[in-house]
Scaffold this motif. Structure first.
Motif, short mmCIF file in Angstrom:
data_model
loop_
_atom_site.label_atom_id
_atom_site.label_comp_id
_atom_site.label_asym_id
_atom_site.label_seq_id
_atom_site.Cartn_x
_atom_site.Cartn_y
_atom_site.Cartn_z
N MET A 107 1.03 -1.29 0.09
CA MET A 107 -0.19 0.01 0.02
C MET A 107 1.01 1.27 -0.03
SD MET A 107 -2.87 1.43 2.92
CE MET A 107 -1.93 1.75 3.88
N PHE A 108 0.58 2.33 -1.09
CA PHE A 108 1.10 3.60 -0.94
C PHE A 108 0.06 4.24 -0.28
CE2 PHE A 108 3.40 1.18 -4.23
CZ PHE A 108 4.67 1.33 -3.64
N ASP A 109 0.20 5.33 0.59
CA ASP A 109 -0.67 6.11 1.39
C ASP A 109 -0.43 7.55 1.32
OD1 ASP A 109 -2.99 6.84 2.73
OD2 ASP A 109 -2.57 5.48 4.52
N VAL A 110 -1.22 8.53 1.72
CA VAL A 110 -1.28 9.82 1.94
C VAL A 110 -0.15 10.04 2.73
CG1 VAL A 110 -2.13 11.96 2.24
CG2 VAL A 110 -3.31 10.50 0.81
N PRO A 111 -0.37 9.69 4.14
CA PRO A 111 0.75 9.86 5.29
C PRO A 111 1.95 8.81 5.10
CG PRO A 111 -1.06 8.59 6.09
CD PRO A 111 -1.55 9.09 4.58
N PRO A 112 3.06 9.22 5.66
CA PRO A 112 4.26 8.31 5.65
C PRO A 112 4.05 6.89 6.14
CG PRO A 112 4.82 10.48 6.35
CD PRO A 112 3.26 10.38 6.40
N PRO A 113 4.61 5.98 5.89
CA PRO A 113 5.88 6.07 5.25
C PRO A 113 5.80 6.07 3.55
CG PRO A 113 5.52 3.97 5.71
CD PRO A 113 4.62 4.56 6.14
N HIS A 114 6.66 7.09 2.88
CA HIS A 114 6.23 7.31 1.44
C HIS A 114 6.72 6.34 0.73
CE1 HIS A 114 5.17 11.19 2.46
NE2 HIS A 114 6.26 11.48 3.20
N VAL A 135 -7.26 -8.07 -2.75
CA VAL A 135 -6.56 -6.66 -2.84
C VAL A 135 -5.09 -6.95 -2.72
CG1 VAL A 135 -6.27 -4.28 -2.23
CG2 VAL A 135 -8.58 -5.23 -2.27
N ALA A 136 -4.33 -6.98 -3.67
CA ALA A 136 -3.00 -7.07 -3.73
C ALA A 136 -2.16 -5.77 -3.37
CB ALA A 136 -2.42 -7.88 -4.80
N HIS A 137 -2.89 -4.80 -4.07
CA HIS A 137 -2.03 -3.53 -4.38
C HIS A 137 -3.23 -2.42 -3.96
CE1 HIS A 137 0.64 -0.23 -5.50
NE2 HIS A 137 -0.38 0.11 -6.02
N GLU A 138 -2.70 -1.51 -3.03
CA GLU A 138 -3.79 -0.34 -2.75
C GLU A 138 -3.03 1.25 -2.72
OE1 GLU A 138 -6.63 0.82 1.20
OE2 GLU A 138 -6.34 -1.25 0.44
N HIS A 139 -3.44 2.07 -3.37
CA HIS A 139 -2.71 3.41 -3.49
C HIS A 139 -3.83 4.51 -3.22
CE1 HIS A 139 0.60 5.87 -5.53
NE2 HIS A 139 -0.44 6.73 -5.11
N HIS A 140 -3.50 5.32 -2.21
CA HIS A 140 -4.42 6.42 -1.93
C HIS A 140 -3.51 7.78 -2.24
CE1 HIS A 140 -5.50 3.66 1.80
NE2 HIS A 140 -6.05 3.31 0.68
N SER A 141 -4.27 8.76 -2.79
CA SER A 141 -3.51 10.12 -3.17
C SER A 141 -4.50 11.15 -3.19
CB SER A 141 -2.70 10.05 -4.36
OG SER A 141 -3.47 9.89 -5.55
N PHE A 142 -3.90 12.10 -2.83
CA PHE A 142 -4.81 13.63 -3.32
C PHE A 142 -4.02 14.35 -4.30
CE2 PHE A 142 -6.48 12.89 1.20
CZ PHE A 142 -7.79 13.11 0.98
#
Length: 136
Positions: free
Chosen positions: A37-44, A121-128
């Protein structure tokens, strides 16, 4: 819409409802043990594995309990035989955040795979989007 697309749509809607409710068991359901998972808050550089994914949610639930919202606005799903992706837009923020930037949406992208006949779900990405106005 195919049956697989319906199953994935229902999975994402259940997940979003669980996030909205602060339901950890529901949030973790249907996620692969080796999720990235890549998320809005860290870790980047993201989190890897279900245990690390789980650790990211309590601070979000605490923030949400102070009045923030997490509501699905739109959802698109594309499914093959054993891999799929979904992308969605959500209202995510405090009432003040949403009043100041009513058009701002959280962007969600999911990569899914079918394991033993079940979508996970194997990959999750959140962004603004970057609304700072800089061209950097």
């Amino acid at each position: 819409m195919t049956d697989d697309e319906r199953q994935i749509r229902a999975l994402v809607e259940r997940w979003a409802a669980a996030v909205h409710a602060g339901d950890m068991k529901g949030v973790l359901a249907d996620h692969a043990d080796d999720i990235v998972m890549f998320d809005v808050p860290p870790p980047h550089d993201g989190v890897r594995g279900l245990a690390a994914y789980r650790e990211t949610w309590p601070p979000f639930f605490e923030w949400q309990a102070q009045g923030a919202v997490f509501d699905l606005v739109s959802l698109d799903v594309t499914a093959g035989d054993d891999v799929a992706y979904a992308h969605a837009l959500l209202h995510c923020g405090t009432p003040n955040d949403l009043a100041a930037q009513p058009e701002n949406r959280l962007r969600l992208t999911l990569g899914l795979r079918k394991e033993e006949g079940r979508w996970t779900v194997a990959h999750e990405h959140h962004s603004f989007p970057d609304t700072s106005g800089s061209d950097a």
